[in-house]
Write an enzyme that holds these catalytic residues in place. Structure first.
Site, PDB file in Angstrom:
ATOM      1  N   THR A   1       0.820  -1.283   0.014  1.00  0.00           N
ATOM      2  CA  THR A   1       0.135   0.007  -0.042  1.00  0.00           C
ATOM      3  C   THR A   1       0.964   1.273  -0.007  1.00  0.00           C
ATOM      4  OG1 THR A   1      -1.744  -1.090   1.339  1.00  0.00           O
ATOM      5  CG2 THR A   1      -1.797   1.334   1.299  1.00  0.00           C
TER       6      THR A   1
ATOM      7  N   ARG B   1     -12.407  -9.989  -0.931  1.00  0.00           N
ATOM      8  CA  ARG B   1     -11.764  -9.503   0.362  1.00  0.00           C
ATOM      9  C   ARG B   1     -11.231  -8.148   0.024  1.00  0.00           C
ATOM     10  NH1 ARG B   1      -6.403  -7.191   1.461  1.00  0.00           N
ATOM     11  NH2 ARG B   1      -5.696  -7.776   3.525  1.00  0.00           N
ATOM     12  N   VAL B   2     -11.518  -7.184   1.083  1.00  0.00           N
ATOM     13  CA  VAL B   2     -11.052  -5.804   1.109  1.00  0.00           C
ATOM     14  C   VAL B   2     -10.234  -5.777   2.491  1.00  0.00           C
ATOM     15  CG1 VAL B   2     -11.853  -3.600   1.753  1.00  0.00           C
ATOM     16  CG2 VAL B   2     -12.831  -5.071  -0.194  1.00  0.00           C
ATOM     17  N   GLY B   3      -9.237  -5.077   2.328  1.00  0.00           N
ATOM     18  CA  GLY B   3      -8.172  -4.753   3.519  1.00  0.00           C
ATOM     19  C   GLY B   3      -8.425  -3.638   4.103  1.00  0.00           C
ATOM     20  N   ASP B   4      -7.403  -3.161   4.973  1.00  0.00           N
ATOM     21  CA  ASP B   4      -7.836  -1.739   5.541  1.00  0.00           C
ATOM     22  C   ASP B   4      -7.734  -0.500   4.732  1.00  0.00           C
ATOM     23  OD1 ASP B   4      -5.110  -2.278   4.898  1.00  0.00           O
ATOM     24  OD2 ASP B   4      -4.473  -0.990   6.548  1.00  0.00           O
TER      25      ASP B   4
ATOM     26  N   GLY C   1       0.477  -2.859   5.553  1.00  0.00           N
ATOM     27  CA  GLY C   1       0.771  -4.124   6.100  1.00  0.00           C
ATOM     28  C   GLY C   1      -0.405  -5.141   5.916  1.00  0.00           C
TER      29      GLY C   1
END
Lengths: 185, 141
Positions: B1, B29-32, B53
């Protein structure tokens, strides 16, 4: 450093940092600097973790997540699981400017992007395709499944919930999962 | 990122992120990164922060929001970042992650979680004190 303006960004993505700083020097707003800076990383495909052609999912597709936030108004624009559109943070900026929403996701976010004038493109590249094929050839390891059958640490699936997994088996399976430092946001 | 925080000459704050997420993720799926307060957070009355991360873990702690709130309470940006990493460490000692922080006076800092293979975090800074955008590094805690 205690003087302003300041631009700080993760990793040694120099192109992004230089672009953001140049936009500020040329009189752009803070939001402009964030959009163009992060957008430069999407163009540069920074270390493969930003932009098209990286981090393929289990179906080999690259999907993009991005957000932008205005600290004066607390307005946020964000897209998640964006498909077929390369400039994710550009679309996120349009969410702030042309909607009252905050977060748009998936293929519907792509349709919004097209309506905002962004091109609909294939985000897969030869590199992401070869990553995907290599992963298929190594029994889909590593992956993000747990407590499923067949054993996700050994085969590609398709997986399903087992009838029963004993706590001992669960402990054993979770210990086997290996952290993949290259796979992160 | 790529996570970025911009503090303008007047102290106005903006932040942003962009990523293609985790490799071989389960579709959907989606992260932060796209979640305000997780991937990044900006508040011109306090400062801004951004995270990078393992998004599956980091998003549960809203690290960027938390770091800005620490700076609002007077913490130095580097300390604010470290406190966020320490908070996550309690629950997930071996998580892969780093946070960058900057306040409205132009102070900045970063912190990361030390794990095998990740002991330093490199980030970029631009300011009137630096002749050009400069790579800086912080030792992980």
């Amino acid at each position: 450093a205690t003087a302003l303006p300041v631009v700080i960004s993760t990793w040694a993505f120099r192109g992004a940092a230089e672009t953001a700083w140049r936009v500020l020097q040329l009189g752009g707003s803070e939001l402009d600097a964030v959009e163009k800076g992060c957008g430069q990383c999407e163009i540069d495909q920074c270390d493969g973790s930003v932009g098209y052609g990286g981090s393929p999912d289990e179906s080999g597709e690259t999907t993009l997540d991005a957000m932008i936030m205005d600290g004066n108004t607390m307005e946020v624009g964000a897209v998640a699981d964006l498909r077929h559109v390369k400039n994710a943070i550009g679309v996120a900026r349009k969410v702030i400017e042309y909607t009252k929403h905050t977060l748009l996701v998936g293929e519907s976010a792509s349709l919004f992007a097209v309506r905002m004038g962004f091109p609909y493109e294939d985000l897969t590249t030869q590199k992401s395709l070869s990553m995907y094929l290599k992963w298929l050839n190594q029994s889909c390891q590593p992956n993000y499944w747990k407590n499923v059958v067949p054993d996700s640490s050994k085969s590609c699936g398709p997986y399903k919930r087992p009838e029963k997994v004993t706590p001992e088996e669960e402990q054993l399976i979770s210990q086997r999962s290996v952290q993949n430092l290259q796979s992160h946001d | 990122t790529i996570g970025m925080v911009v503090i303008g000459g007047s102290g106005a704050v903006a932040s942003g992120t962009s990523t293609n997420g985790a490799t071989h993720k389960i579709p959907g799926r989606v992260g932060d990164s796209p979640i305000a307060g997780a991937g990044s957070y900006a508040d011109s009355t306090a400062g801004g922060a951004a995270a990078t991360g393992d998004g599956d873990i980091m998003m549960r702690f809203l690290p960027s929001y938390q770091a800005v709130e620490y700076m609002r309470m007077g913490a130095d940006p580097a300390v604010a970042c470290q406190k966020v990493i320490s908070r996550i460490q309690k629950y997930v000692p071996k998580f892969f992650g780093a946070v960058i922080c900057a306040n409205t006076t132009g102070s900045y800092g970063a912190a990361c979680n030390k794990i095998p293979g990740f002991t330093q975090f490199h980030f970029m800074v631009s300011s009137p004190f630096l002749s050009q955008p400069t790579e800086q590094v912080v030792d992980c805690i």
